[in-house]
Design a protein around this motif. Structure first.
Motif, PDB file in Angstrom:
ATOM      1  N   THR A 244      68.754  30.750 -24.509  1.00  0.00           N
ATOM      2  CA  THR A 244      69.062  29.867 -23.390  1.00  0.00           C
ATOM      3  C   THR A 244      68.588  28.463 -23.752  1.00  0.00           C
ATOM      4  O   THR A 244      67.814  28.277 -24.692  1.00  0.00           O
ATOM      5  CB  THR A 244      68.355  30.332 -22.113  1.00  0.00           C
ATOM      6  N   LYS A 245      69.034  27.472 -22.979  1.00  0.00           N
ATOM      7  CA  LYS A 245      68.612  26.091 -23.246  1.00  0.00           C
ATOM      8  C   LYS A 245      67.105  25.938 -23.137  1.00  0.00           C
ATOM      9  O   LYS A 245      66.504  25.119 -23.843  1.00  0.00           O
ATOM     10  CB  LYS A 245      69.319  25.148 -22.278  1.00  0.00           C
ATOM     11  N   LEU A 246      66.495  26.714 -22.247  1.00  0.00           N
ATOM     12  CA  LEU A 246      65.061  26.619 -22.042  1.00  0.00           C
ATOM     13  C   LEU A 246      64.282  26.882 -23.323  1.00  0.00           C
ATOM     14  O   LEU A 246      63.219  26.290 -23.551  1.00  0.00           O
ATOM     15  CB  LEU A 246      64.635  27.617 -20.962  1.00  0.00           C
ATOM     16  N   LYS A 247      64.805  27.757 -24.196  1.00  0.00           N
ATOM     17  CA  LYS A 247      64.092  28.108 -25.419  1.00  0.00           C
ATOM     18  C   LYS A 247      64.180  27.027 -26.493  1.00  0.00           C
ATOM     19  O   LYS A 247      63.464  27.088 -27.494  1.00  0.00           O
ATOM     20  CB  LYS A 247      64.617  29.434 -25.976  1.00  0.00           C
ATOM     21  N   PHE A 249      66.286  26.270 -28.869  1.00  0.00           N
ATOM     22  CA  PHE A 249      66.695  26.581 -30.248  1.00  0.00           C
ATOM     23  C   PHE A 249      67.614  25.511 -30.820  1.00  0.00           C
ATOM     24  O   PHE A 249      67.661  25.325 -32.047  1.00  0.00           O
ATOM     25  CB  PHE A 249      67.375  27.946 -30.299  1.00  0.00           C
ATOM     26  N   HIS A 250      68.348  24.811 -29.959  1.00  0.00           N
ATOM     27  CA  HIS A 250      69.198  23.722 -30.453  1.00  0.00           C
ATOM     28  C   HIS A 250      68.339  22.613 -31.076  1.00  0.00           C
ATOM     29  O   HIS A 250      68.728  21.994 -32.061  1.00  0.00           O
ATOM     30  CB  HIS A 250      70.073  23.169 -29.320  1.00  0.00           C
ATOM     31  N   ARG A 251      67.169  22.366 -30.506  1.00  0.00           N
ATOM     32  CA  ARG A 251      66.254  21.373 -31.082  1.00  0.00           C
ATOM     33  C   ARG A 251      65.670  21.883 -32.399  1.00  0.00           C
ATOM     34  O   ARG A 251      65.485  21.116 -33.356  1.00  0.00           O
ATOM     35  CB  ARG A 251      65.121  21.063 -30.100  1.00  0.00           C
ATOM     36  N   LEU A 252      65.365  23.163 -32.448  1.00  0.00           N
ATOM     37  CA  LEU A 252      64.819  23.743 -33.675  1.00  0.00           C
ATOM     38  C   LEU A 252      65.833  23.643 -34.816  1.00  0.00           C
ATOM     39  O   LEU A 252      65.479  23.298 -35.952  1.00  0.00           O
ATOM     40  CB  LEU A 252      64.425  25.200 -33.421  1.00  0.00           C
ATOM     41  N   ILE A 253      67.098  23.950 -34.525  1.00  0.00           N
ATOM     42  CA  ILE A 253      68.130  23.861 -35.564  1.00  0.00           C
ATOM     43  C   ILE A 253      68.283  22.413 -36.029  1.00  0.00           C
ATOM     44  O   ILE A 253      68.440  22.149 -37.232  1.00  0.00           O
ATOM     45  CB  ILE A 253      69.465  24.422 -35.041  1.00  0.00           C
ATOM     46  N   LYS A 254      68.234  21.477 -35.083  1.00  0.00           N
ATOM     47  CA  LYS A 254      68.314  20.065 -35.451  1.00  0.00           C
ATOM     48  C   LYS A 254      67.141  19.682 -36.349  1.00  0.00           C
ATOM     49  O   LYS A 254      67.316  18.979 -37.363  1.00  0.00           O
ATOM     50  CB  LYS A 254      68.301  19.208 -34.178  1.00  0.00           C
ATOM     51  N   SER A 315      59.876  26.629 -29.869  1.00  0.00           N
ATOM     52  CA  SER A 315      60.535  25.364 -29.547  1.00  0.00           C
ATOM     53  C   SER A 315      60.913  25.243 -28.079  1.00  0.00           C
ATOM     54  O   SER A 315      61.728  24.411 -27.703  1.00  0.00           O
ATOM     55  CB  SER A 315      61.804  25.220 -30.403  1.00  0.00           C
ATOM     56  N   SER A 316      60.316  26.056 -27.205  1.00  0.00           N
ATOM     57  CA  SER A 316      60.695  26.078 -25.787  1.00  0.00           C
ATOM     58  C   SER A 316      60.355  24.771 -25.078  1.00  0.00           C
ATOM     59  O   SER A 316      59.340  24.133 -25.369  1.00  0.00           O
ATOM     60  CB  SER A 316      59.964  27.214 -25.069  1.00  0.00           C
ATOM     61  N   ARG A 317      61.203  24.413 -24.116  1.00  0.00           N
ATOM     62  CA  ARG A 317      60.921  23.266 -23.257  1.00  0.00           C
ATOM     63  C   ARG A 317      59.719  23.563 -22.359  1.00  0.00           C
ATOM     64  O   ARG A 317      58.860  22.721 -22.144  1.00  0.00           O
ATOM     65  CB  ARG A 317      62.141  22.946 -22.388  1.00  0.00           C
ATOM     66  N   HIS A 318      59.723  24.751 -21.771  1.00  0.00           N
ATOM     67  CA  HIS A 318      58.601  25.230 -20.970  1.00  0.00           C
ATOM     68  C   HIS A 318      58.313  26.641 -21.439  1.00  0.00           C
ATOM     69  O   HIS A 318      59.221  27.399 -21.766  1.00  0.00           O
ATOM     70  CB  HIS A 318      58.940  25.256 -19.474  1.00  0.00           C
ATOM     71  N   PHE A 338      55.737  23.620 -29.885  1.00  0.00           N
ATOM     72  CA  PHE A 338      55.678  22.501 -28.951  1.00  0.00           C
ATOM     73  C   PHE A 338      54.483  22.722 -28.020  1.00  0.00           C
ATOM     74  O   PHE A 338      54.151  23.856 -27.668  1.00  0.00           O
ATOM     75  CB  PHE A 338      56.960  22.396 -28.128  1.00  0.00           C
ATOM     76  N   ASN A 339      53.860  21.652 -27.606  1.00  0.00           N
ATOM     77  CA  ASN A 339      52.616  21.706 -26.844  1.00  0.00           C
ATOM     78  C   ASN A 339      52.896  21.847 -25.348  1.00  0.00           C
ATOM     79  O   ASN A 339      52.619  20.947 -24.563  1.00  0.00           O
ATOM     80  CB  ASN A 339      51.783  20.451 -27.121  1.00  0.00           C
ATOM     81  N   SER A 340      53.429  22.987 -24.951  1.00  0.00           N
ATOM     82  CA  SER A 340      53.690  23.260 -23.545  1.00  0.00           C
ATOM     83  C   SER A 340      52.374  23.584 -22.851  1.00  0.00           C
ATOM     84  O   SER A 340      51.603  24.410 -23.333  1.00  0.00           O
ATOM     85  CB  SER A 340      54.660  24.440 -23.413  1.00  0.00           C
ATOM     86  N   PRO A 341      52.089  22.965 -21.682  1.00  0.00           N
ATOM     87  CA  PRO A 341      50.768  23.130 -21.058  1.00  0.00           C
ATOM     88  C   PRO A 341      50.517  24.520 -20.508  1.00  0.00           C
ATOM     89  O   PRO A 341      49.374  24.946 -20.410  1.00  0.00           O
ATOM     90  CB  PRO A 341      50.779  22.087 -19.932  1.00  0.00           C
ATOM     91  N   HIS A 342      51.565  25.232 -20.118  1.00  0.00           N
ATOM     92  CA  HIS A 342      51.383  26.558 -19.527  1.00  0.00           C
ATOM     93  C   HIS A 342      51.633  27.629 -20.577  1.00  0.00           C
ATOM     94  O   HIS A 342      52.647  28.301 -20.587  1.00  0.00           O
ATOM     95  CB  HIS A 342      52.312  26.751 -18.333  1.00  0.00           C
ATOM     96  N   GLY A 343      50.712  27.816 -21.479  1.00  0.00           N
ATOM     97  CA  GLY A 343      50.861  28.861 -22.486  1.00  0.00           C
ATOM     98  C   GLY A 343      50.389  28.400 -23.846  1.00  0.00           C
ATOM     99  O   GLY A 343      49.217  28.576 -24.200  1.00  0.00           O
ATOM    100  N   PRO A 344      51.281  27.811 -24.661  1.00  0.00           N
ATOM    101  CA  PRO A 344      50.885  27.402 -26.010  1.00  0.00           C
ATOM    102  C   PRO A 344      49.622  26.552 -26.058  1.00  0.00           C
ATOM    103  O   PRO A 344      48.769  26.756 -26.924  1.00  0.00           O
ATOM    104  CB  PRO A 344      52.114  26.623 -26.504  1.00  0.00           C
TER     105      PRO A 344
END
Length: 428
Positions: A244-247, A249-254, A315-318, A338-344
């Motif tokens: 899904t867009k949330l994950k 992966f399009h940014r990771l491929i880029k 590479s998730s957005r959240h 990615f430095n997501s505050p809720h988890g990573p």
């Protein structure tokens, strides 16, 4: 007219509460011997399902555990499940049958689940009926739900004699505003609300005007995995999750375009499936990354795939408490996230057991991946740090936290008020 409507709702609420009180007087005493866990679709693939299966197996050491799946859309569970844990399905969509009432209600949208719930489209009036009947049929034990819509239904419908626990796998702040408002007022009826991260726990404490009796953080545990530890010399990076867009992966491929240009002998494998899969395949083709970025599909044997990798990329957005990060750590795979505050941010100490990257910055993500590729001592240092971090999330340790929570909830229900002390007799 509105006044009469309000009076009607108030009268109905009083009748409902009175009915609950009468049933409570006849109910068996509170107990934690039986635990029923509500899932949307137990036979699907996702982090919530895997973590619930893992927890259910641990709880089965001391309890009678049943997973109650709202839907059945696949023959068998995708993930392995402890044989001591039973599974029940409320809406078996593999066997539609000939019931005209079911056929009619299955075409109508849900009224029980709020429309802001991300899985709203999966529910119908038929699932409403089956879910409400099930919740009302439970007279004792523990009833646990695992997503907002199910938590709200349990808070609204469970009998007072039942110990109710809501689990939150997604951060409060990323939920739609309408859903947040319902959560603020209905979650207080739960006996306990369990979050996965400290940040989310803090958000709920600040947001709920009147929280449940217990508001606690219990993280996910490392699930059992096949295979050995990763050796750290494979020229493979992996990412995992629903497409899904949330994950992101399009940014990771880029980002991998830069990685592939500098290190053409390295391969990125993205495991999973979902609505963005076709778009991702097109992106890979347009970028000329065939053979350098692979989409192998879903995998039930995550341990075996991690064993063959050296880097795991998030590479998730959240992201909540990411099970894939935990699994990669337990396998000795270096993490870039990615430095997501809720988890990573809570799971990873930058430079110790992983690298944290400013969110949504493809150039920074590429630079961090290449840094781990080019610096083998760093790669092995991060992998070793991850192994130490993963030890804190052993299933026995996490299971003990759940047992402590349920013991506390049971004690609150069974606590007997002692009589006031009487004055000593007066001596004459």
């Amino acid at each position: 007219m509105r006044t009469w409507a309000r009076k009607g709702k108030s009268a109905a609420a009083r009748v409902y509460r009175g009915y609950n009180r009468r049933r409570a007087r006849k109910a068996p005493p509170p107990s934690t011997r039986e635990i029923k866990i509500l899932l949307l679709h137990a036979n699907g693939m996702g982090g919530t399902i895997r973590t619930v299966f893992n927890l259910a197996g641990q709880l089965a050491e001391r309890h009678d555990v049943e997973i109650v799946s709202i839907l059945r859309e696949d023959e068998e569970p995708f993930f392995p499940l402890d044989p001591r844990v039973r599974v029940r399905y409320l809406d078996d969509r593999l066997t539609p049958g000939s019931d005209p009432v079911r056929a009619m209600l299955s075409k109508l949208p849900s009224s029980l689940i709020p429309q802001d719930e991300t899985a709203y489209h999966r529910f119908t009036l038929w699932t409403d009926l089956k879910l409400a009947r099930f919740i009302r049929s439970v007279g004792t034990g523990v009833l646990m739900a695992t997503r907002p819509g199910l938590n709200l239904a349990v808070a609204q419908l469970a009998q007072p004699s039942v110990i109710t626990i809501g689990q939150e796998h997604v951060a409060l702040k990323v939920k739609d505003q309408g859903l947040q408002e319902l959560i603020k007022w209905r979650y207080r009826r739960l006996d306990a609300l369990v979050t996965l991260t400290k940040a989310d726990l803090s958000d709920y404490r600040a947001a709920l005007p009147k929280p449940p009796k217990k508001l606690v953080r219990i993280p996910n545990a490392v699930p059992p995995m096949n295979g050995d530890l990763a050796k750290g010399d494979a020229k493979v990076a992996v990412a995992m999750g629903r497409m899904t867009k949330l994950k992101g992966f399009h940014r990771l491929i880029k980002a991998w375009e830069q990685v592939a240009a500098a290190h053409p002998d390295w391969t990125l494998r993205i495991f999973g499936a979902g609505p963005q899969e076709d778009n991702l395949r097109e992106q890979i083709a347009e970028a000329g990354l065939e053979g350098k970025v692979e989409l192998p599909g879903k995998t039930a044997d995550i341990g075996a795939e991690l064993e063959k990798a050296s880097i795991h990329v998030m590479s998730s957005r959240h992201e909540g408490f990411s099970l894939t990060i935990l699994e990669a750590m337990a396998k000795g795979v270096a993490i870039v996230s990615f430095n997501s505050p809720h988890g990573p941010k809570e799971m990873i100490t930058d430079g110790v057991d992983g690298l944290l990257v400013k969110p949504r910055t493809e150039d920074n993500l590429a630079a961090a991946i290449m840094r781990v590729i080019e610096d083998e001592p760093l790669r092995r240092h991060l992998a070793a740090g991850g192994l130490e971090t993963a030890k804190r999330y052993d299933i026995a340790a996490i299971g003990a936290q759940w047992e402590e929570l349920m013991d506390d909830l049971l004690a609150r229900r069974t606590r007997v008020r002692l009589p006031a002390p009487t004055a000593p007799p007066v001596r004459r």
